[in-house]
Design a protein around this motif. Structure first.
Motif, mmCIF file in Angstrom:
data_model
loop_
_atom_site.group_PDB
_atom_site.id
_atom_site.type_symbol
_atom_site.label_atom_id
_atom_site.label_comp_id
_atom_site.label_asym_id
_atom_site.label_seq_id
_atom_site.Cartn_x
_atom_site.Cartn_y
_atom_site.Cartn_z
ATOM 1 N N SER A 54 0.859 3.249 -4.120
ATOM 2 C CA SER A 54 -0.047 2.462 -3.294
ATOM 3 C C SER A 54 -1.495 2.640 -3.740
ATOM 4 N N ALA A 55 -1.875 3.867 -4.077
ATOM 5 C CA ALA A 55 -3.242 4.121 -4.547
ATOM 6 C C ALA A 55 -3.515 3.389 -5.856
ATOM 7 N N ARG A 56 -2.528 3.404 -6.756
ATOM 8 C CA ARG A 56 -2.707 2.680 -8.024
ATOM 9 C C ARG A 56 -2.825 1.181 -7.786
ATOM 10 N N ALA A 57 -2.068 0.655 -6.837
ATOM 11 C CA ALA A 57 -2.126 -0.777 -6.537
ATOM 12 C C ALA A 57 -3.486 -1.148 -5.948
ATOM 13 N N ARG A 58 -4.010 -0.296 -5.054
ATOM 14 C CA ARG A 58 -5.331 -0.570 -4.477
ATOM 15 C C ARG A 58 -6.407 -0.551 -5.541
ATOM 16 N N GLU A 59 -6.297 0.352 -6.510
ATOM 17 C CA GLU A 59 -7.276 0.431 -7.594
ATOM 18 C C GLU A 59 -7.243 -0.850 -8.425
ATOM 19 N N GLY A 60 -6.054 -1.330 -8.740
ATOM 20 C CA GLY A 60 -5.921 -2.569 -9.496
ATOM 21 C C GLY A 60 -6.452 -3.759 -8.725
ATOM 22 N N TYR A 61 -6.250 -3.765 -7.410
ATOM 23 C CA TYR A 61 -6.746 -4.844 -6.567
ATOM 24 C C TYR A 61 -8.262 -4.871 -6.591
ATOM 25 N N GLY A 62 -8.898 -3.709 -6.562
ATOM 26 C CA GLY A 62 -10.360 -3.640 -6.597
ATOM 27 C C GLY A 62 -10.913 -4.195 -7.890
ATOM 28 N N GLN A 63 -10.264 -3.880 -9.000
ATOM 29 C CA GLN A 63 -10.710 -4.387 -10.298
ATOM 30 C C GLN A 63 -10.517 -5.895 -10.372
ATOM 31 N N ALA A 64 -9.413 -6.391 -9.864
ATOM 32 C CA ALA A 64 -9.165 -7.834 -9.875
ATOM 33 C C ALA A 64 -10.181 -8.552 -8.995
ATOM 34 N N ARG A 65 -10.512 -7.938 -7.879
ATOM 35 C CA ARG A 65 -11.485 -8.565 -6.976
ATOM 36 C C ARG A 65 -12.859 -8.634 -7.620
#
Length: 79
Positions: A29-40
């Motif tokens: 979940s933490a890795r997914a949130r990090e990727g979401y931040g970069q995509a945003r």
């Protein structure tokens, strides 16, 4: 089924406990949130670039929007 889930999460198959699964899920979940931040951030940069192009070239932007709308309408009509 549980073996595939535990393999995907990286939980050892010899002793799958709920605590190990919970830790692996939290890490995923933490890795997914990090990727979401970069995509945003990338999306925000693209949006600001589009906005600046619209401000600089309003006639070109209007023509592009009209052409895109006509194409979408044509594709929907053909259905």
């Amino acid at each position: 089924m549980f073996n595939r889930i535990s393999q995907h999460l990286g939980v050892p198959t010899d002793a799958p406990t709920s605590e190990q699964a919970r830790e692996a899920a939290a890490e995923l979940s933490a890795r997914a949130r990090e990727g979401y931040g970069q995509a945003r951030e990338g999306l925000e940069q693209a949006l600001s670039s589009v906005r600046s192009q619209i401000v600089r070239h309003p006639a070109r932007s209007l023509a592009a929007a009209l052409a895109l709308g006509a194409m979408v309408g044509w594709f929907i009509k053909r259905r």
